[in-house]
Motif scaffolding. Structure first.
Motif, mmCIF file in Angstrom:
data_model
loop_
_atom_site.group_PDB
_atom_site.id
_atom_site.type_symbol
_atom_site.label_atom_id
_atom_site.label_comp_id
_atom_site.label_asym_id
_atom_site.label_seq_id
_atom_site.Cartn_x
_atom_site.Cartn_y
_atom_site.Cartn_z
ATOM 1 N N PRO A 12 0.801 -1.226 0.000
ATOM 2 C CA PRO A 12 0.000 0.000 0.000
ATOM 3 C C PRO A 12 0.836 1.280 0.000
ATOM 4 N N LEU A 13 2.079 1.198 0.478
ATOM 5 C CA LEU A 13 2.932 2.386 0.574
ATOM 6 C C LEU A 13 4.026 2.399 -0.485
ATOM 7 N N CYS A 14 3.837 1.621 -1.531
ATOM 8 C CA CYS A 14 4.785 1.582 -2.650
ATOM 9 C C CYS A 14 4.312 2.520 -3.746
ATOM 10 N N GLY A 15 5.137 3.492 -4.078
ATOM 11 C CA GLY A 15 4.760 4.469 -5.086
ATOM 12 C C GLY A 15 4.517 3.870 -6.456
ATOM 13 N N TRP A 16 5.298 2.871 -6.821
ATOM 14 C CA TRP A 16 5.107 2.252 -8.127
ATOM 15 C C TRP A 16 3.839 1.418 -8.167
ATOM 16 N N CYS A 17 3.384 0.925 -7.010
ATOM 17 C CA CYS A 17 2.087 0.252 -6.955
ATOM 18 C C CYS A 17 0.962 1.257 -7.173
ATOM 19 N N TYR A 18 1.161 2.464 -6.655
ATOM 20 C CA TYR A 18 0.205 3.546 -6.902
ATOM 21 C C TYR A 18 0.192 3.896 -8.385
ATOM 22 N N ALA A 19 1.364 3.854 -9.016
ATOM 23 C CA ALA A 19 1.446 4.109 -10.458
ATOM 24 C C ALA A 19 0.662 3.080 -11.246
ATOM 25 N N ALA A 20 0.625 1.845 -10.737
ATOM 26 C CA ALA A 20 -0.083 0.765 -11.435
ATOM 27 C C ALA A 20 -1.572 0.746 -11.136
ATOM 28 N N GLN A 21 -2.018 1.576 -10.206
ATOM 29 C CA GLN A 21 -3.430 1.576 -9.824
ATOM 30 C C GLN A 21 -4.361 1.750 -11.027
ATOM 31 N N PRO A 22 -4.107 2.694 -11.945
ATOM 32 C CA PRO A 22 -5.017 2.836 -13.088
ATOM 33 C C PRO A 22 -5.025 1.612 -13.997
ATOM 34 N N LEU A 23 -3.912 0.900 -14.073
ATOM 35 C CA LEU A 23 -3.847 -0.293 -14.920
ATOM 36 C C LEU A 23 -4.736 -1.400 -14.365
ATOM 37 N N VAL A 24 -4.568 -1.666 -13.073
ATOM 38 C CA VAL A 24 -5.361 -2.717 -12.437
ATOM 39 C C VAL A 24 -6.835 -2.329 -12.422
ATOM 40 N N GLY A 25 -7.108 -1.065 -12.126
ATOM 41 C CA GLY A 25 -8.494 -0.603 -12.100
ATOM 42 C C GLY A 25 -9.178 -0.741 -13.445
ATOM 43 N N ALA A 26 -8.463 -0.393 -14.513
ATOM 44 C CA ALA A 26 -9.038 -0.512 -15.854
ATOM 45 C C ALA A 26 -9.272 -1.971 -16.221
ATOM 46 N N ALA A 27 -8.339 -2.839 -15.823
ATOM 47 C CA ALA A 27 -8.494 -4.265 -16.115
ATOM 48 C C ALA A 27 -9.730 -4.823 -15.424
ATOM 49 N N LEU A 28 -9.936 -4.441 -14.176
ATOM 50 C CA LEU A 28 -11.111 -4.929 -13.454
ATOM 51 C C LEU A 28 -12.395 -4.372 -14.055
ATOM 52 N N ALA A 29 -12.361 -3.097 -14.421
ATOM 53 C CA ALA A 29 -13.564 -2.462 -14.955
ATOM 54 C C ALA A 29 -13.977 -3.074 -16.288
ATOM 55 N N GLN A 30 -13.004 -3.409 -17.120
ATOM 56 C CA GLN A 30 -13.320 -3.853 -18.476
ATOM 57 C C GLN A 30 -13.293 -5.367 -18.660
ATOM 58 N N LEU A 31 -12.550 -6.055 -17.790
ATOM 59 C CA LEU A 31 -12.412 -7.505 -17.942
ATOM 60 C C LEU A 31 -12.851 -8.252 -16.695
ATOM 61 N N GLY A 32 -13.514 -7.550 -15.780
ATOM 62 C CA GLY A 32 -13.829 -8.118 -14.480
ATOM 63 C C GLY A 32 -14.617 -9.400 -14.517
ATOM 64 N N GLY A 33 -15.455 -9.572 -15.536
ATOM 65 C CA GLY A 33 -16.231 -10.788 -15.625
ATOM 66 C C GLY A 33 -15.398 -12.016 -15.948
ATOM 67 N N ARG A 34 -14.210 -11.791 -16.464
ATOM 68 C CA ARG A 34 -13.343 -12.899 -16.868
ATOM 69 C C ARG A 34 -12.042 -12.921 -16.067
#
Length: 217
Positions: A12-34
């Motif tokens: 949670p306190l890793c800056g590069w994990c924060y950088a990846a937040q939009p990537l993971v969020g977009a994947a869940l939003a668009q591919l969440g069913g799979r």
């Protein structure tokens, strides 16, 4: 329909994990069913670490690079407040326990809890190692405060320690180089994702990920 798992070894306190937040969020939003998401907190600051001038300078330089590549915002309350204040302590285990607590109450709330913690830290400059702050964040995302407090108390101890150790074993097995490490698991096989090529390009990340999912039947 085939479902695959996206493993995210993070902190949670890793800056590069924060950088990846939009990537993971977009994947869940668009591919969440799979796509099922599994979060593995790796304990970047597994012991409390007080922020001194040297550490603050190191973090600020890294954040500048992260903002440049990912477009993720860093709030003034974080840069001029949290990092500059005497007594600021970075400790990964309490917020990691909060993610586990949210997951124990509702599996779908694990990632929203992580996002809330990241945003509270990097945008709002809140002290996310403090139980009261974590409880407020849990309520903000719709969890019952009393239930969360009990779940967090159960997780903040042996459970979070065991979770971190398991996450580090997974990181070693995957040959990961640090946080975040993203793995795609299908048919019992895990393959690392070169997500760092996609910082700031969530749509391209989703397209890359979609191409690796099993065909729909």
């Amino acid at each position: 329909m085939s479902t695959v798992t996206l493993h995210c070894i993070h902190d949670p306190l890793c800056g590069w994990c924060y950088a990846a937040q939009p990537l993971v969020g977009a994947a869940l939003a668009q591919l969440g069913g799979r796509l099922a998401l599994r979060l593995h907190g790796g304990g970047l600051f597994d012991e409390p670490r007080q922020v001194d001038a040297e550490l603050a300078q190191h973090i600020v330089h890294a954040d500048e690079r992260i903002a440049q590549l990912s477009g993720q915002p860093f709030g003034e309350a974080y840069r001029q407040g949290l990092l500059a204040e005497d007594g600021t302590v970075l400790h990964s285990l309490p917020p990691t326990a909060a993610v586990l607590a949210a997951e124990s109450l509702d599996a779908a709330m694990a990632y929203p809890m992580l996002v809330a913690i990241q945003d509270a830290h990097y945008r709002r400059g809140l002290r996310v190692a403090e139980p009261a702050v974590l409880a407020e964040l849990a309520e903000e995302i719709g969890l019952d405060g009393a239930s969360f407090a009990l779940a967090w108390a159960r997780a903040d101890g042996h459970a979070v320690f065991e979770h971190v150790q398991a996450s580090r074993r997974l990181l070693d097995e995957a040959g990961g180089q640090g946080f975040p490490t993203l793995l795609l698991e299908a048919d019992g096989r895990r393959a690392p994702l070169q997500h760092h090529h996609y910082y700031g390009r969530p749509e391209a990340f989703v397209q890359m990920l979609a191409a690796q999912l099993p065909a729909l039947h």
